[in-house]
Design an enzyme around this catalytic site. Structure first.
Site, mmCIF file in Angstrom:
data_model
loop_
_atom_site.group_PDB
_atom_site.id
_atom_site.type_symbol
_atom_site.label_atom_id
_atom_site.label_comp_id
_atom_site.label_asym_id
_atom_site.label_seq_id
_atom_site.Cartn_x
_atom_site.Cartn_y
_atom_site.Cartn_z
ATOM 1 N N ASP A 247 2.698 -23.884 31.059
ATOM 2 C CA ASP A 247 2.205 -23.406 32.849
ATOM 3 C C ASP A 247 1.550 -22.243 32.315
ATOM 4 O O ASP A 247 2.070 -21.537 31.313
ATOM 5 C CB ASP A 247 3.013 -23.828 33.438
ATOM 6 C CG ASP A 247 3.244 -25.125 33.454
ATOM 7 O OD1 ASP A 247 3.542 -25.802 33.505
ATOM 8 O OD2 ASP A 247 4.388 -25.048 34.443
ATOM 9 N N TYR B 251 13.883 -24.696 25.065
ATOM 10 C CA TYR B 251 13.053 -23.303 25.671
ATOM 11 C C TYR B 251 14.012 -22.701 26.114
ATOM 12 O O TYR B 251 15.111 -22.491 26.322
ATOM 13 C CB TYR B 251 12.035 -23.661 27.045
ATOM 14 C CG TYR B 251 10.975 -24.592 26.975
ATOM 15 C CD1 TYR B 251 10.093 -23.811 26.972
ATOM 16 C CD2 TYR B 251 10.887 -25.575 26.474
ATOM 17 C CE1 TYR B 251 8.444 -24.291 26.659
ATOM 18 C CE2 TYR B 251 9.485 -26.916 26.989
ATOM 19 C CZ TYR B 251 8.199 -25.941 27.219
ATOM 20 O OH TYR B 251 6.909 -26.064 26.914
#
EC number: 5.4.99.12
Length: 304
Positions: A59, A128
């Site tokens: 994002d 992540y």
């Protein structure tokens, strides 16, 4: 046609995410523009479209220390980048990309992909990491681009109890939005919070003296690591935001459990700020299993 694997990293602070968007600076758009330049292909050339397929779309504001993409390119076009260099075409492409890309994108390597490789669908798992400086941390202003500052003292044990609820195959509809025709069902393989120990750059007992015992950049930070087969949109940031609410005492573990049990998207479990999040690893199976993995993962998942 040759399929190339591109391993790269980027500072997401200056990009509107990975995916190309009209009139916006994105990672995909910047790299594809560079590819068209060094391979001397028009961006409007329908016969030789240079389009990247990525392992994980990040994002706006999200970083990657290790991202993977693939590119299909004809052998004739690939040879255009060699010029005067007496190196293989793939090496020449890597050199020219590194020369024209901006400093917030780094190409680690460009290689010929093995048969069956798909950067997105062949991946076994993605890792992540989200970094937080809470009230118990000594925030370093140099890290503000990749660490989120939270002016609260967070309960790591409570956050870990929340994170443990995410393990396994679940519908993460409370924490993510599906792509068109997709699903929010994902399998989380590992998820935990830990505080990074305060470790000096120069170890104790060094003859350099106490004045040089500078703490390392990440000393004292709270770090969330999550590994899953794939992630739905905003999933990691929403899980982090919800864990932080639990850790601060603003939400209870029962609230988090209810979000897991009833996958309905609403405002209280929305995403936290992006700058603390970094994509750090993509794992792939052995070469002979790449195609099988890609075919299996294309199927839309359901819960038992």
């Amino acid at each position: 046609m040759t399929r190339l694997r591109i391993d790269l990293a980027y500072d997401g602070g200056g990009f509107f995410g990975w995916a190309r968007q009209p009139r916006l600076r994105t990672v995909q758009g910047t790299i594809e523009d560079a590819l068209h330049k060094v391979l001397r292909v028009s961006a409007d050339d329908a016969d030789d479209p240079l389009r990247l397929t990525v392992a994980g779309r990040t994002d706006t504001g999200v970083h990657a220390s290790h991202q993977v993409a693939h590119l299909d390119v004809s052998d004739a076009v690939l040879l255009r980048c060699v010029g005067h260099m007496e190196v293989p075409a793939v090496d020449a492409l890597a050199r020219r990309l590194k020369a024209v890309l901006p400093p917030d994108i780094v190409i680690h390597q460009v290689t010929v992909a093995p048969d069956g490789f798909d950067a997105r669908f062949s991946a076994l798992e993605r890792t992540y990491v989200y970094r937080v400086a809470d009230r118990s941390s000594e925030a370093d202003p140099r890290s503000r681009g990749f660490v989120l500052r939270v002016d609260e003292a967070l309960d790591v044990d409570a956050m870990n109890r929340a994170a443990a609820m995410t393990l396994g195959l679940h519908d993460f509809g409370s924490f993510a939005t599906p792509n068109p025709g997709g699903t929010t069902i994902r399998e989380v393989k590992n998820a935990y919070w830990r505080r990074i120990p305060a470790v000096p750059l120069v170890p104790s007992g060094s003859d350099m003296g106490e004045s040089y015992r500078t703490p390392s950049l990440e000393s004292g930070l709270l770090v969330f690591t999550i590994v899953a087969d794939a992630f739905a949109r905003n999933m990691v940031r929403s899980l982090v935001g919800s864990c932080v609410k639990v850790g601060s005492g603003r939400k209870s573990l029962d609230w988090f459990a209810d979000k897991m049990a009833h996958p309905v998207r609403e405002g209280s479990s929305g995403p936290i700020a992006p700058q603390g999040l970094t994509l750090e690893h993509i794992a792939y199976p052995p070469d002979e299993q790449l195609a099988t993995r890609a075919n299996a993962i294309r199927a839309v998942r359901t819960l038992p």
